[in-house]
Design a protein around this motif. Structure first.
Motif, PDB file in Angstrom:
ATOM      1  N   CYS A   1       0.421   2.853   3.786  1.00  0.00           N
ATOM      2  CA  CYS A   1       0.849   2.138   5.000  1.00  0.00           C
ATOM      3  C   CYS A   1       1.644   0.914   4.546  1.00  0.00           C
ATOM      4  O   CYS A   1       1.680   0.611   3.370  1.00  0.00           O
ATOM      5  CB  CYS A   1      -0.371   1.738   5.830  1.00  0.00           C
ATOM      6  SG  CYS A   1      -1.283   0.351   5.130  1.00  0.00           S
TER       7      CYS A   1
ATOM      8  N   CYS B   1      -4.353  -0.323   0.269  1.00  0.00           N
ATOM      9  CA  CYS B   1      -4.887  -1.557   0.836  1.00  0.00           C
ATOM     10  C   CYS B   1      -6.361  -1.407   1.171  1.00  0.00           C
ATOM     11  O   CYS B   1      -7.075  -2.397   1.284  1.00  0.00           O
ATOM     12  CB  CYS B   1      -4.090  -1.934   2.089  1.00  0.00           C
ATOM     13  SG  CYS B   1      -4.320  -0.760   3.433  1.00  0.00           S
TER      14      CYS B   1
ATOM     15  N   CYS C   1      -7.030   4.149   3.506  1.00  0.00           N
ATOM     16  CA  CYS C   1      -5.702   4.583   3.057  1.00  0.00           C
ATOM     17  C   CYS C   1      -5.820   5.455   1.806  1.00  0.00           C
ATOM     18  O   CYS C   1      -5.088   6.422   1.649  1.00  0.00           O
ATOM     19  CB  CYS C   1      -4.798   3.389   2.783  1.00  0.00           C
ATOM     20  SG  CYS C   1      -3.937   2.830   4.267  1.00  0.00           S
TER      21      CYS C   1
ATOM     22  N   CYS D   1       0.860  -1.178   0.000  1.00  0.00           N
ATOM     23  CA  CYS D   1       0.000   0.000   0.000  1.00  0.00           C
ATOM     24  C   CYS D   1       0.905   1.238   0.000  1.00  0.00           C
ATOM     25  O   CYS D   1       1.926   1.272   0.688  1.00  0.00           O
ATOM     26  CB  CYS D   1      -0.861  -0.021   1.265  1.00  0.00           C
ATOM     27  SG  CYS D   1      -1.814   1.481   1.535  1.00  0.00           S
TER      28      CYS D   1
HETATM   29 ZN   LIG Z   1      -2.796   0.922   3.529  1.00  0.00          ZN
END
Ligand SMILES: [Zn+2]
Length: 197
Positions: free
Chosen positions: A8, A23, A27, A5
């Motif tokens: 993150c 993800c 996010c 991602c």
């Molecule tokens: Zn993420």
């Protein structure tokens, strides 16, 4: 290859779509808020602070943030930057010029496909004080923002090109694409305008 991602460290599932970048919806939202903050930070405060923002359709028809027709002469159809920048109506943002001293020089088709200024526009660009310049939605024009005294828009022949100058009764698209190292500030363009007009 391990794909993660962009927001993150979570690895994206192996079966994730090839173009997936995040993800989760959360996010994606965090990343999009960060992009909006960075874009707003590059705009001169003098533009952000003017509560005369509109949206526009892909064919440049001005729209309100709720998708109704907007007008560059009807203040009730304008919004704050914050509201307009978060609206998903139409294809992008625009700022209305109302004769308060804010002006914009529109240099159509002045960039080559690889983003360099065409030779006809170079003398004008060289002459500009340090002021905010953006690439237009088409990607081949420039919008030069600054201050000046312009009651009426004009279309001027300049070398092998044309330059349109506006100060009132008109909205200008805002793309958040600064040209080269354009500073986040506006300069007095009076001298440039005096030479052009
Ligand atoms: Zn993420």
């Amino acid at each position: 290859m391990d794909r993660r991602c962009e927001q993150c460290p979570t690895p994206l599932p192996t079966m994730a779509r090839r173009h997936a970048r995040y993800c989760s919806a959360r996010c994606r939202q965090v990343a999009s808020r960060a992009r909006r903050r960075a874009a707003a930070a590059a705009l001169p405060r003098a533009l952000v602070e003017r509560d005369r923002w509109v949206r526009h359709s892909p064919t440049k028809v001005p729209l309100t943030t709720t998708g109704r027709p907007a007008s560059s002469t009807d203040a009730t159809t304008w919004s704050t930057y914050a509201t307009a920048a978060t609206s998903r109506v139409g294809a992008g943002l625009g700022l209305v010029l109302d004769g308060d001293g804010l002006v914009c020089l529109d240099l159509d088709h002045c960039l080559t496909p690889d983003g360099h200024a065409r030779s006809w526009a170079q003398p004008l660009l060289d002459q500009l004080p340090a002021t905010y310049i953006e690439v237009s939605p088409s990607g081949d024009g420039l919008h030069v923002w600054g201050y000046g005294d312009l009651a009426h828009g004009r279309r001027l022949v300049y070398g092998a090109g044309t330059v349109e100058v506006y100060g009132a009764g008109r909205y200008i698209t805002v793309t958040h694409r600064p040209w080269h190292r354009a500073p986040s500030q506006l300069a007095d363009l009076s001298a440039v305008l005096a030479e052009l007009l």
